[in-house]
Design a protein around this motif. Structure first.
Motif, mmCIF file in Angstrom:
data_model
loop_
_atom_site.group_PDB
_atom_site.id
_atom_site.type_symbol
_atom_site.label_atom_id
_atom_site.label_comp_id
_atom_site.label_asym_id
_atom_site.label_seq_id
_atom_site.Cartn_x
_atom_site.Cartn_y
_atom_site.Cartn_z
ATOM 1 N N MET A 22 -3.843 9.930 -9.203
ATOM 2 C CA MET A 22 -2.999 8.721 -9.142
ATOM 3 C C MET A 22 -2.741 8.232 -10.566
ATOM 4 S SD MET A 22 -1.384 6.324 -7.551
ATOM 5 C CE MET A 22 -1.815 5.941 -5.850
ATOM 6 N N PRO A 23 -1.487 8.196 -10.994
ATOM 7 C CA PRO A 23 -1.221 7.716 -12.354
ATOM 8 C C PRO A 23 -1.358 6.194 -12.454
ATOM 9 C CG PRO A 23 0.846 8.172 -11.225
ATOM 10 C CD PRO A 23 -0.260 8.551 -10.271
ATOM 11 N N PRO A 24 -1.504 5.680 -13.675
ATOM 12 C CA PRO A 24 -1.441 4.222 -13.852
ATOM 13 C C PRO A 24 -0.074 3.750 -13.346
ATOM 14 C CG PRO A 24 -1.959 5.333 -15.939
ATOM 15 C CD PRO A 24 -1.631 6.395 -14.952
ATOM 16 N N MET B 217 3.308 6.348 -5.652
ATOM 17 C CA MET B 217 3.083 6.632 -7.074
ATOM 18 C C MET B 217 2.266 7.918 -7.272
ATOM 19 S SD MET B 217 4.776 4.351 -8.637
ATOM 20 C CE MET B 217 5.925 4.614 -7.291
ATOM 21 N N ALA B 218 1.616 8.356 -6.199
ATOM 22 C CA ALA B 218 0.824 9.589 -6.280
ATOM 23 C C ALA B 218 1.664 10.816 -5.904
ATOM 24 C CB ALA B 218 -0.389 9.477 -5.361
ATOM 25 N N THR B 219 2.984 10.634 -5.767
ATOM 26 C CA THR B 219 3.827 11.742 -5.297
ATOM 27 C C THR B 219 4.622 12.405 -6.416
ATOM 28 O OG1 THR B 219 5.710 10.261 -4.956
ATOM 29 C CG2 THR B 219 4.220 10.583 -3.082
ATOM 30 N N MET C 206 6.493 1.317 -10.226
ATOM 31 C CA MET C 206 6.769 2.336 -11.237
ATOM 32 C C MET C 206 5.481 2.942 -11.781
ATOM 33 S SD MET C 206 8.320 -0.737 -13.468
ATOM 34 C CE MET C 206 8.971 0.016 -14.933
ATOM 35 N N ALA C 207 5.483 4.274 -11.938
ATOM 36 C CA ALA C 207 4.297 4.981 -12.421
ATOM 37 C C ALA C 207 4.337 5.096 -13.935
ATOM 38 C CB ALA C 207 4.213 6.362 -11.787
ATOM 39 N N PHE C 208 3.185 5.348 -14.534
ATOM 40 C CA PHE C 208 3.052 5.445 -15.992
ATOM 41 C C PHE C 208 3.596 4.168 -16.644
ATOM 42 C CE2 PHE C 208 3.544 9.661 -14.157
ATOM 43 C CZ PHE C 208 2.353 10.250 -14.549
ATOM 44 N N LEU D 269 0.829 -1.206 0.000
ATOM 45 C CA LEU D 269 0.000 0.000 0.000
ATOM 46 C C LEU D 269 0.864 1.257 0.000
ATOM 47 C CD1 LEU D 269 -2.842 -1.043 2.479
ATOM 48 C CD2 LEU D 269 -2.488 -1.674 0.083
ATOM 49 N N TYR D 270 2.011 1.193 0.687
ATOM 50 C CA TYR D 270 2.899 2.361 0.750
ATOM 51 C C TYR D 270 3.575 2.626 -0.583
ATOM 52 C CZ TYR D 270 1.981 2.149 5.684
ATOM 53 O OH TYR D 270 1.343 2.148 6.893
#
Ligand code: ATP
Ligand code: AMO
Length: 432
Positions: A394-396, A199-201, A234-236, A193-194
């Protein structure tokens, strides 16, 4: 007294040179007129040869009193000797016992007498004096080093998340409850969860290498109650990006261990093969066919039983992915297929019959996530702070968790996961 050399630094070219070695009495052979002592240090073993003709009677007496596994310091001259292990021996001029070992020993570090794993784990410090045992941990350290460097090179930032937590991540069971002042809390079973909240940062790529705790009831060769998890997020990115990163990281770690740990692999008698890229990808449905064709029953929607894993391990040599898992048996944070929600964008990385990593494209849409939490029979209220992170951009994203001990088992060929932890925690063991 200062140590001037390790055993492995000595060679014939140093003939007649004075050196000071420090280490443990590995073996002592007293033939009366001549005493041979094997001194063991971090990297090797050196023979100390004490002939009565060449040394004083006082020195000979001092050496005769040496006890196995005492810590000693030896000053002497190097002498080339084809009969000695390593081609050189030391003729002592002065010796000192730095600390005497009690006798008898709880286990024999020369490996002449085999000890049960429980005896070995009880006296792990003595067990680790065997080069074939310390080799496992040198390899684990080299693997972790390579993983860190690799992820940093790929733009990942190392983070630390709490291990004292308020709720479950992997679905309720397998949690260790603890008393947190006047409340109940748990030991973290995954940074899941952390790492997702990260990823939202805007930090985009993070990893963590830290303990996870699981109250596994079963006592097996591949489960522990405390393990080191290598987690990446990893985001995006989606499942494909996550699998690509994971297979390259695994490939790179094996390549680096092969290059940098030759002596350790030799100590273990392991002929390490660097796996070819890309790793094969099997769909869950194909896995069912393979397993069934080998006479083990597995129906759609079932997690792999031990028997299924074994059947699959016989069919598949090396590393491979299993993709397209049924959503039913994967956690709530795993993204379902848009057009066929019973299937998910989740994968496992296997090595023969052992699962070493799980990962997925995550659900990044708040409402779908709430729905999935409910469908798993969990209460969204207990995930309030986590869920909020999905409401403000929140990105994918995608990621995975790789078990450091299971990966070490694959590299070192160990059959029992306890061999890959200094002080393992299992159902029965809480000390040392
Ligand atoms: P995950 O990381 O997803 O929890 P895992 O590799 O830790 O997977 P489990 O899911 O805990 O493995 O177990 C794999 C399978 O092996 C499960 O079907 C489980 O029921 C079975 N299993 C576990 N322990 C035993 C055991 N002692 N005897 C027989 N089967 C077992
Ligand atoms: P999972 O529960 O599959 O996934 O755990 C990831 C990996 O951690 C290792 N592992 C264990 N090793 C030994 N003993 C155990 N009791 C044990 N439990 C787990 C395994 C396993 O493959 N949150 C997800 C990961 C993700 O999706 O990013 C998770 O925890 O090698």
């Amino acid at each position: 007294w200062k140590r001037t050399h390790y055993s492995q630094e000595l060679d014939e070219d140093m003939d007649t040179e004075s050196v000071t070695l420090m280490g443990w009495v590995h073996e002592i052979r007293d033939l009366g007129g001549i005493i041979f002592v094997l001194l063991r240090d971090r990297n090797g073993i050196t023979q100390i040869t004490a002939p009565s003709k060449k040394i004083t009677p006082e020195l000979l007496e001092q050496i005769r009193k040496f006890k196995k596994e005492s810590v000693i310091a030896v000053k002497g001259t190097v002498q080339g000797s084809p009969k000695a292990p390593g081609g050189v021996e030391i003729i002592p001029t002065e010796v000192k016992v730095l600390n005497e070992s009690k006798q008898p020993l709880p286990l024999d570090p020369t490996e002449k007498v085999r000890a049960e794993i429980d005896t070995r784990l009880d006296s792990r410090y003595l067990d680790l004096r065997k080069h074939s045992i310390s080799a496992i941990f040198k390899i684990k350290s080299a693997m972790l080093h390579s993983v860190r460097i690799y992820l940093e090179e790929k733009g990942f930032m190392e983070v630390n998340t709490p291990k004292l937590v308020g709720s479950a991540t992997e679905g309720g069971t397998e949690l260790f409850p603890i008393t947190y002042f006047e409340r109940e809390a748990f030991l973290g079973q995954s940074p899941q969860l952390y790492k997702q909240m990260m990823m939202a940062t805007g930090l985009d790529k993070v990893f963590e290498i830290a303990p996870i705790f699981r109250a596994e009831e079963h006592d097996t060769m591949r489960h522990l109650n405390e393990v080191i998890s290598i987690d990446a997020e990893m985001a995006f990115a989606d499942q494909e990006d996550a699998m690509n990163l994971l297979e390259k990281l695994v490939h790179n770690a094996i390549k680096e261990v092969k290059e940098n740990c030759q002596a350790e692999l030799e100590d273990l008698g392991v002929e390490l093969e660097v796996p070819e890229l890309p790793f094969p990808r099997l769909e869950y449905d194909e896995v069912i066919d393979i397993v069934n064709s080998r006479g083990v029953s597995l129906s759609h929607g079932e997690d792999l039983s031990r028997a299924a894993e074994k059947a699959l391990g016989e069919a598949m040599d090396g590393y491979y992915f299993i993709t397209n898992w049924p959503s039913e048996i994967k956690p709530f944070y795993v993204m379902p297929h848009e057009d066929a929600p019973e299937k998910s964008y989740a994968f496992d990385l296997m090595y023969r019959d052992l699962e070493i990593s799980s990962g997925a494209t995550r659900v990044h849409q708040h409402d779908l996530l709430v729905e999935q939490i409910k469908s798993k029979g969990l209460n969204p209220d207990s995930f309030q702070r986590y869920l909020a992170a999905f409401e403000y951009g929140m990105p994918p994203h995608a990621g995975w968790g790789l078990g450091a001990e299971r990966f070490t088992m694959c590299i070192t060929g160990m059959k029992n996961i306890r061999e890959t932890v200094l002080f393992p925690r299992d159902r029965r063991r809480l000390t040392p």
